[in-house]
Motif scaffolding. Structure first.
Motif: not given
Length: 275
Positions: A114-116, A178-184, A202-207
């Motif tokens: 599903h899309p985020p 997907g984005s290369g961003e540090d995330s939690v 969010p545009d770089l986060i895949g399904p």
């Protein structure tokens, strides 16, 4: 899923801290060994740590933590109870749930993507009530007593969710593949998981198959001192922030003993966080 063949009998190592009896340690061995047949593979190693805190103000002064090597994959559970017996019983139940999750066919789940941000029914459970809270130590007495710095896992939100549940964490700090961003990533009750990033992409986060929402706000840029202040004021279990000096995503969190723990990233490579 239960295994049809019984597990080979291995020793369950038990470490104790504080006033924990030999009977309590033996009880923990028996209870943890009893879940081995529920594992999706052979249990190669098992260790339990029982800790009784001496502070009489704690409602649940006994913590129990188990670490299992299940055919090369780590499974972990961490609980707190009012007595050693209660803590061990909770540990057994939580460990069984973790092993059951490991037995799920994760690859099949990824087929239902599903899309985020899409709405989903939450089926992984709310924030576990078994998780240890933290002792309300006065803010002026709190210190960073544990600082871990290592390379964050480079993975997808689905993989982060799998790690969070399998390792029984309250959050998972990682670098989004997907984005290369540090995330939690953390649980948000019936809404599923929430993802926050240093710079939201969010545009770089895949399904994804996990029920996921993405915070539109970038992680606040702070010093550790400022992060402590926010944690104290909000009472949140942790604060995700961008370190003012390094520009990387950090997490400052409340430990069970009322002090702070700090996680800071180093270079990128595939590894897993531990709290």
């Amino acid at each position: 899923m239960k295994r049809t063949a019984p597990q080979p009998l291995i020793d369950v190592q038990v470490e104790t801290r504080g006033r924990v009896s030999a009977e309590d340690a033996e009880y923990a061995q028996d209870k943890v060994r009893a879940v081995f047949d529920e594992a999706p593979g052979p249990v190669l190693f098992a260790r339990v740590r029982l800790t009784r805190f001496a502070n009489p103000a704690m409602e649940r002064p006994v913590t129990a933590q188990a670490n299992l090597d299940v055919n090369g994959r780590l499974a972990r559970a961490h609980v707190a109870g009012s007595s050693a017996t209660e803590a061990v019983d909770l540990l057994r139940d939580r460990l069984a749930a973790v092993l059951a999750r490991m037995a799920e066919h994760w690859e099949a789940r990824r087929g239902r993507t599903h899309p985020p941000g899409a709405a989903h029914e939450w089926r992984h459970g709310d924030e576990p009530a078994h998780r240890p809270g933290y002792f309300p130590r006065p803010a002026e007495e709190r210190e960073v007593v544990r600082h871990k710095s290592f390379a964050l896992a480079f993975e997808s939100p689905d993989e982060a969710a799998d790690d969070l549940e399998r390792l029984d964490y309250g959050f998972q700090l990682f670098t989004d593949a997907g984005s290369g961003e540090d995330s939690v990533l953390y649980r948000t009750g019936t809404a599923g998981y929430r993802l926050a990033q240093v710079h939201p992409r969010p545009d770089l986060i895949g399904p994804v198959s996990a029920p996921l929402t993405v915070s539109p706000a970038p992680a606040p840029r702070m010093t550790i001192t400022e992060a402590k202040g926010r944690l104290d004021v909000t009472g949140w279990p942790f604060v995700f922030f961008t370190d003012a000096g390094t520009g990387r995503g950090n997490v400052l969190y409340h430990r069970y003993d009322g002090h702070y723990g700090l996680i800071t990233p180093t270079a990128h490579e595939s590894t897993t966080t531990a709290v």
